[in-house]
Scaffold this active site. Structure first.
Site, PDB file in Angstrom:
ATOM      1  N   ASP A  43     124.092 -12.278  48.869  1.00 25.59           N
ATOM      2  CA  ASP A  43     124.425 -11.100  48.256  1.00 25.59           C
ATOM      3  C   ASP A  43     123.194 -10.639  47.336  1.00 25.59           C
ATOM      4  OD1 ASP A  43     126.319  -9.359  46.302  1.00 25.59           O
ATOM      5  OD2 ASP A  43     125.094 -10.245  44.885  1.00 25.59           O
ATOM      6  N   TYR A  48     118.024  -5.114  42.165  1.00 26.43           N
ATOM      7  CA  TYR A  48     117.309  -6.180  41.656  1.00 26.43           C
ATOM      8  C   TYR A  48     115.780  -5.770  42.301  1.00 26.43           C
ATOM      9  CZ  TYR A  48     121.792  -8.533  41.793  1.00 26.43           C
ATOM     10  OH  TYR A  48     123.249  -8.886  41.671  1.00 26.43           O
ATOM     11  N   LYS A  74     125.438  -3.582  46.588  1.00 22.10           N
ATOM     12  CA  LYS A  74     125.984  -2.916  45.525  1.00 22.10           C
ATOM     13  C   LYS A  74     125.788  -1.423  45.699  1.00 22.10           C
ATOM     14  CE  LYS A  74     126.417  -6.963  43.528  1.00 22.10           C
ATOM     15  NZ  LYS A  74     124.990  -7.735  43.938  1.00 22.10           N
ATOM     16  N   GLY A 223     126.140 -16.147  38.961  1.00 22.06           N
ATOM     17  CA  GLY A 223     125.668 -16.813  37.720  1.00 22.06           C
ATOM     18  C   GLY A 223     126.583 -18.054  37.490  1.00 22.06           C
ATOM     19  N   PHE A 225     125.495 -20.874  36.817  1.00 23.69           N
ATOM     20  CA  PHE A 225     124.579 -21.668  35.831  1.00 23.69           C
ATOM     21  C   PHE A 225     124.530 -20.762  34.602  1.00 23.69           C
ATOM     22  CE2 PHE A 225     122.861 -23.534  40.000  1.00 23.69           C
ATOM     23  CZ  PHE A 225     123.872 -24.255  40.120  1.00 23.69           C
ATOM     24  N   ASN A 226     125.033 -19.699  34.444  1.00 23.25           N
ATOM     25  CA  ASN A 226     124.953 -18.675  33.363  1.00 23.25           C
ATOM     26  C   ASN A 226     123.409 -18.394  33.176  1.00 23.25           C
ATOM     27  OD1 ASN A 226     127.690 -20.184  31.845  1.00 23.25           O
ATOM     28  ND2 ASN A 226     127.537 -18.117  31.911  1.00 23.25           N
ATOM     29  N   SER A 227     122.826 -17.849  34.086  1.00 25.72           N
ATOM     30  CA  SER A 227     121.331 -17.614  34.175  1.00 25.72           C
ATOM     31  C   SER A 227     120.555 -18.592  33.915  1.00 25.72           C
ATOM     32  CB  SER A 227     121.009 -16.486  33.101  1.00 25.72           C
ATOM     33  OG  SER A 227     121.758 -15.462  33.214  1.00 25.72           O
ATOM     34  N   GLY A 228     120.937 -20.021  34.231  1.00 26.09           N
ATOM     35  CA  GLY A 228     119.820 -21.166  34.240  1.00 26.09           C
ATOM     36  C   GLY A 228     120.223 -22.067  33.214  1.00 26.09           C
ATOM     37  N   LEU A 230     122.623 -23.768  32.593  1.00 24.41           N
ATOM     38  CA  LEU A 230     123.469 -24.929  33.199  1.00 24.41           C
ATOM     39  C   LEU A 230     122.766 -25.768  34.256  1.00 24.41           C
ATOM     40  CD1 LEU A 230     127.006 -23.560  33.328  1.00 24.41           C
ATOM     41  CD2 LEU A 230     126.097 -25.540  31.900  1.00 24.41           C
ATOM     42  N   ALA A 231     121.508 -25.309  34.713  1.00 23.25           N
ATOM     43  CA  ALA A 231     120.611 -25.921  35.582  1.00 23.25           C
ATOM     44  C   ALA A 231     119.121 -26.502  35.076  1.00 23.25           C
ATOM     45  CB  ALA A 231     120.390 -25.101  36.706  1.00 23.25           C
TER      46      ALA A 231
END
Length: 323
Positions: A43, A48, A74, A223, A225-228, A230-231
């Site tokens: 995707d 971007y 998109k 997302g 990881f919610n932009s990171g 969660l990672a």
């Protein structure tokens, strides 16, 4: 569901120089690593890096058999050459293009044509109408939304009926536009970023996902990881994570440690447990990550782990969790 997708895909925002510049060799290596790991859904978006991510995707995908992978991009922003990069947040060191908001029917068709040219492929599978939401446009977002419903949505519906694309939907960071699109049009799939995760899921669960199951409309979770955060990263919703989010993440990490579970594995598998969800598409600019994502999406997690999250009220009792 009218659309089928691989359960794990690759989200393209990091390859548009999100937050930090990325050299071409690393970008190429990251995409090659995703392919080598067996990932076959990609995707991306003109937004971007102002065309940079699509250009990078094209270097890999234009050399692959077109039937071997699924590709989504998109519509909603056309790119025009400019004297200098816009560097629209959260992207840096973009290509020197100016974004023009255009959610019309002609704009959607032209956007897809431009994307095909940038990527060197002959078709896309899914077109997402990008960012018709308040977080992107402020109070005027509903005017853009109506333009999209009267313009881009009708054009994409026609392209689907003609067989030019397999399906279309919205690609957004908020739930409300998806609900509105269900009322006003006939989408196939939504790309919902950041709103169905271990940290944020209530609104989607209560107001959208059951309708999607009833209508046969799929969800791609962006997302995961919610932009990171969660990672192991510092970002949440494309900005520095607030204290409340950090605290909840630490609570999740504590349960993970007690059960010897990787938080990233839990984040990916949570997203995929809901029957509305077709795929989740973590992004990365690190060539080591794609193979890890594949492993984490399949890693065994004991059912007691999920029950403990519910006992500690880190997850609601009614949310679907992996078997």
């Amino acid at each position: 569901m009218r659309i089928t997708l691989p359960r794990l895909g690759f989200g393209g925002a990091p390859l548009g120089n999100m937050f930090t510049p990325l050299d071409e060799a690393t970008a190429d290596a990251t995409l090659q690593a995703a392919w080598d790991a067996g990932i076959r859904y990609y995707d991306t978006s003109p937004h971007y890096g102002a065309g940079l991510a699509e250009q990078r995707f094209g270097r890999l995908l234009s050399r692959k058999p077109r039937d071997a992978f699924v590709l989504s991009t998109k519509v909603g922003r056309l790119l025009q050459p400019a004297s200098a990069p816009e560097n629209a947040q959260p992207f840096v060191d973009e290509l020197p293009n100016k974004r023009i908001a255009d959610y019309s029917a002609d704009g959607a068709r032209r956007s897809i044509e431009d994307s095909l040219e940038r990527m060197g492929v002959d078709r896309i599978d899914i077109a997402f109408i990008h960012d018709v939401s308040e977080d992107q446009w402020g109070p005027q977002w509903k005017a853009y939304f109506q333009q999209a419903m009267q313009g881009a949505a009708k054009a994409l519906t026609q392209m689907r009926e003609e067989g030019t694309i397999r399906g279309w939907g919205l690609g957004v960071n908020l739930v409300e536009p998806c609900r509105m699109a269900l009322e006003q049009a006939d989408p196939d799939v939504f790309l919902l970023a950041g709103r169905y995760s271990l940290l944020d899921h209530r609104e989607a669960l209560d107001t959208l996902f059951s309708q999607c199951v009833e209508r046969g409309v799929g969800i791609v979770v962006g997302g995961p990881f919610n932009s990171g955060v969660l990672a192991g990263g510092a970002h949440y919703d494309y900005a520095q994570a607030p204290d409340e989010i950090r605290r909840k993440t630490e609570q999740l990490e504590a349960v993970c440690k007690a059960f010897d579970v990787d938080l990233r594995a839990a984040a990916l598998q949570f997203c995929l447990a809901h029957p509305a969800v077709l795929s989740t598409i973590p992004g990365t600019s690190n060539p080591k990550r794609p193979a890890q994502y594949v492993q984490q999406s399949e890693a065994p997690i004991p059912s007691d782990f999920w029950q403990e999250l519910k006992t500690r009220q880190l997850l609601p009792d009614d949310v679907p969790v992996p078997d």
